[in-house]
Design an enzyme around this catalytic site. Structure first.
Site, PDB file in Angstrom:
ATOM      1  N   TYR A 152       1.144  -0.724   0.032  1.00  0.00           N
ATOM      2  CA  TYR A 152      -0.482   0.524   0.429  1.00  0.00           C
ATOM      3  C   TYR A 152       1.141   0.830   0.074  1.00  0.00           C
ATOM      4  O   TYR A 152       0.469   2.173  -0.532  1.00  0.00           O
ATOM      5  CB  TYR A 152      -0.900   0.133   1.600  1.00  0.00           C
ATOM      6  CG  TYR A 152      -1.388   1.194   1.410  1.00  0.00           C
ATOM      7  CD1 TYR A 152      -2.892   0.999   0.242  1.00  0.00           C
ATOM      8  CD2 TYR A 152      -1.583   2.206   1.541  1.00  0.00           C
ATOM      9  CE1 TYR A 152      -3.892   2.189   0.885  1.00  0.00           C
ATOM     10  CE2 TYR A 152      -2.460   2.881   1.931  1.00  0.00           C
ATOM     11  CZ  TYR A 152      -3.288   3.138   1.387  1.00  0.00           C
ATOM     12  OH  TYR A 152      -4.474   4.192   1.570  1.00  0.00           O
ATOM     13  N   LYS A 156       1.111   4.565  -3.149  1.00  0.00           N
ATOM     14  CA  LYS A 156       0.696   6.136  -2.737  1.00  0.00           C
ATOM     15  C   LYS A 156       1.516   6.966  -2.448  1.00  0.00           C
ATOM     16  O   LYS A 156       2.193   7.897  -3.263  1.00  0.00           O
ATOM     17  CB  LYS A 156      -0.013   6.256  -1.234  1.00  0.00           C
ATOM     18  CG  LYS A 156      -0.898   5.256  -1.078  1.00  0.00           C
ATOM     19  CD  LYS A 156      -2.567   4.980  -2.217  1.00  0.00           C
ATOM     20  CE  LYS A 156      -3.360   4.890  -1.605  1.00  0.00           C
ATOM     21  NZ  LYS A 156      -4.745   5.536  -2.614  1.00  0.00           N
TER      22      LYS A 156
HETATM   23  P1  NAD Z   1     -13.318   3.083   0.941  1.00  0.00           P
HETATM   24  O1  NAD Z   1     -13.608   1.372   0.781  1.00  0.00           O
HETATM   25  O2  NAD Z   1     -14.553   3.376   1.714  1.00  0.00           O
HETATM   26  O3  NAD Z   1     -13.545   3.613  -0.827  1.00  0.00           O
HETATM   27  C1  NAD Z   1     -12.893   3.124  -1.893  1.00  0.00           C
HETATM   28  C2  NAD Z   1     -13.832   2.330  -3.262  1.00  0.00           C
HETATM   29  O4  NAD Z   1     -12.970   2.653  -4.381  1.00  0.00           O
HETATM   30  C3  NAD Z   1     -14.673   1.639  -2.943  1.00  0.00           C
HETATM   31  O5  NAD Z   1     -16.113   2.387  -2.874  1.00  0.00           O
HETATM   32  C4  NAD Z   1     -14.671   0.766  -3.915  1.00  0.00           C
HETATM   33  O6  NAD Z   1     -15.860  -0.273  -4.574  1.00  0.00           O
HETATM   34  C5  NAD Z   1     -13.608   1.582  -5.033  1.00  0.00           C
HETATM   35  N1  NAD Z   1     -12.923   0.506  -5.332  1.00  0.00           N
HETATM   36  C6  NAD Z   1     -11.841  -0.237  -5.047  1.00  0.00           C
HETATM   37  N2  NAD Z   1     -11.814  -0.883  -6.254  1.00  0.00           N
HETATM   38  C7  NAD Z   1     -11.583  -0.733  -7.095  1.00  0.00           C
HETATM   39  C8  NAD Z   1     -11.431  -1.158  -8.492  1.00  0.00           C
HETATM   40  N3  NAD Z   1     -10.818  -1.930  -9.378  1.00  0.00           N
HETATM   41  N4  NAD Z   1     -12.770   0.389 -10.018  1.00  0.00           N
HETATM   42  C9  NAD Z   1     -13.235   1.205  -9.431  1.00  0.00           C
HETATM   43  N5  NAD Z   1     -13.623   2.004  -7.991  1.00  0.00           N
HETATM   44  C10 NAD Z   1     -12.675   0.493  -6.411  1.00  0.00           C
HETATM   45  O7  NAD Z   1     -11.889   4.200   0.808  1.00  0.00           O
HETATM   46  P2  NAD Z   1     -11.960   5.120   1.422  1.00  0.00           P
HETATM   47  O8  NAD Z   1     -10.966   5.366   2.462  1.00  0.00           O
HETATM   48  O9  NAD Z   1     -13.103   5.710   0.768  1.00  0.00           O
HETATM   49  O10 NAD Z   1     -10.228   5.186   0.560  1.00  0.00           O
HETATM   50  C11 NAD Z   1     -10.616   6.016  -0.143  1.00  0.00           C
HETATM   51  C12 NAD Z   1      -9.100   6.293  -1.131  1.00  0.00           C
HETATM   52  O11 NAD Z   1      -8.560   7.012  -0.050  1.00  0.00           O
HETATM   53  C13 NAD Z   1      -7.800   5.624  -1.642  1.00  0.00           C
HETATM   54  O12 NAD Z   1      -7.310   5.345  -3.007  1.00  0.00           O
HETATM   55  C14 NAD Z   1      -7.065   4.929  -0.515  1.00  0.00           C
HETATM   56  O13 NAD Z   1      -6.014   4.212  -0.243  1.00  0.00           O
HETATM   57  C15 NAD Z   1      -7.077   6.969  -0.200  1.00  0.00           C
HETATM   58  N6  NAD Z   1      -6.968   7.189   1.538  1.00  0.00           N
HETATM   59  C16 NAD Z   1      -7.526   6.610   2.391  1.00  0.00           C
HETATM   60  C17 NAD Z   1      -7.494   6.632   4.022  1.00  0.00           C
HETATM   61  C18 NAD Z   1      -8.348   6.869   5.063  1.00  0.00           C
HETATM   62  O14 NAD Z   1      -8.124   6.584   6.224  1.00  0.00           O
HETATM   63  N7  NAD Z   1      -9.710   6.250   4.411  1.00  0.00           N
HETATM   64  C19 NAD Z   1      -6.275   7.463   4.068  1.00  0.00           C
HETATM   65  C20 NAD Z   1      -5.062   7.597   3.583  1.00  0.00           C
HETATM   66  C21 NAD Z   1      -5.529   7.469   1.756  1.00  0.00           C
END
Ligand code: NAD
Length: 261
Positions: A152, A156
């Protein structure tokens, strides 16, 4: 505010936590939002709520990216904003030397390849019209070693480097296609709920104890909310950020600030 009146935005992972908050924020400021995700039911419900359009989409497929961009142009006529928010955490039981190549490839194919393909496909259109804003969701872990989330973290860090590189490309020939990355810390979504649950299951801690342990190193002492990240994304997507490109924006409650105690 109507910073996005007349603008069209694509938000990948738009049915998820950060993507969903971003869709609502951009729509509330006047954008027509194309929501893309694998999660059809949630995406269609959000499209009905926000007056947007849902397209089923696997971001790791180059062919599906071409279809999404063609459909968006056919229906909305232009693309002003791209937010790459689709992402996965991969198998969180694997870390360090236990990381399998399969898990590594899976995480990179969605988080890094998916963002690469989105930028490449949409940026060609933005360069043709001379302007646009791309916001890529990286992570606070791109600034730190992250042995427990080895694949991961690599994905990133790749998104961060992709973003700064494309910022230079987007400024060529007098064009103003901006490209910035947002680096959330620990934000309350399904992704971090699953991390809290796994921690509780592995250690025998209660959900409240697991939450406290995961937030122990965050100066603000708690997870952030998706709306905190959506506000930053909306700023970068808007004309308020017209002189901002190639930069990294942390939304992490101070988590990554080095402290001498
Ligand atoms: P989440 O799981 O709520 O949302 C992720 C979405 O991506 C989901 O709706 C899922 O269906 C979709 N997805 C997954 N694989 C896919 C694919 N191959 N094609 C299309 N859609 C796909 O998670 P989140 O926390 O909202 O994460 C959103 C972004 O933010 C991600 O890139 C995650 O790595 C990043 N992020 C999140 C956090 C956190 O604390 N939540 C921190 C840093 C970065």
């Amino acid at each position: 505010m109507s910073r996005f009146a007349g603008k069209v935005a694509i938000v990948t992972g738009g049915a998820g936590g950060l993507g969903g908050a971003t869709v609502r924020r951009l729509a509330s400021e006047g954008a027509r939002v194309v929501i893309t995700d694998l999660a059809r039911a949630a995406g269609e419900a959000l499209a009905r709520e926000t007056g947007g359009l849902f397209l089923s989409h696997d971001v790791s497929s180059e062919a599906e990216w071409r279809t999404v961009v063609d459909r968006a142009l056919e229906i909305a006529g232009r693309i002003d904003v791209l937010v790459n928010a689709a992402g996965i955490e991969g198998n969180i039981a694997e870390g360090g030397l236990e990381t399998s190549y399969e898990n590594y490839r899976n995480v990179l194919s969605v988080n890094l390849d998916g963002t690469f393909l989105g930028c490449m496909t949409v940026m060609r259109h933005m360069m043709a019209i001379g302007s646009g804003s791309i916001v890529n969701i990286s992570s606070a872990v791109s600034f730190m070693a992250s042995p427990s989330g080895l694949a991961y973290g690599i994905s990133k860090a790749g998104v961060e480097q992709l973003t700064r590189t494309l910022a230079i490309v987007g400024a060529r020939d007098g064009k103003q296609v901006r490209c910035n990355s947002v680096h959330p810390g620990v934000i309350r979504t399904r992704m971090t709920d699953s991390i809290v649950e796994s921690y509780a299951a592995m250690t025998g801690a209660s959900p409240a104890e697991a939450e406290a342990a995961i937030c122990a190193d965050i100066p603000f002492g708690a997870r952030g909310e998706p709306e905190d990240v959506a506000a930053m994304i909306a700023f970068l997507a808007s004309e308020d950020a017209r002189y901002v490109t190639g930069s990294q924006f942390k939304v992490d409650g101070g988590w990554t600030v080095p402290s001498a105690g």
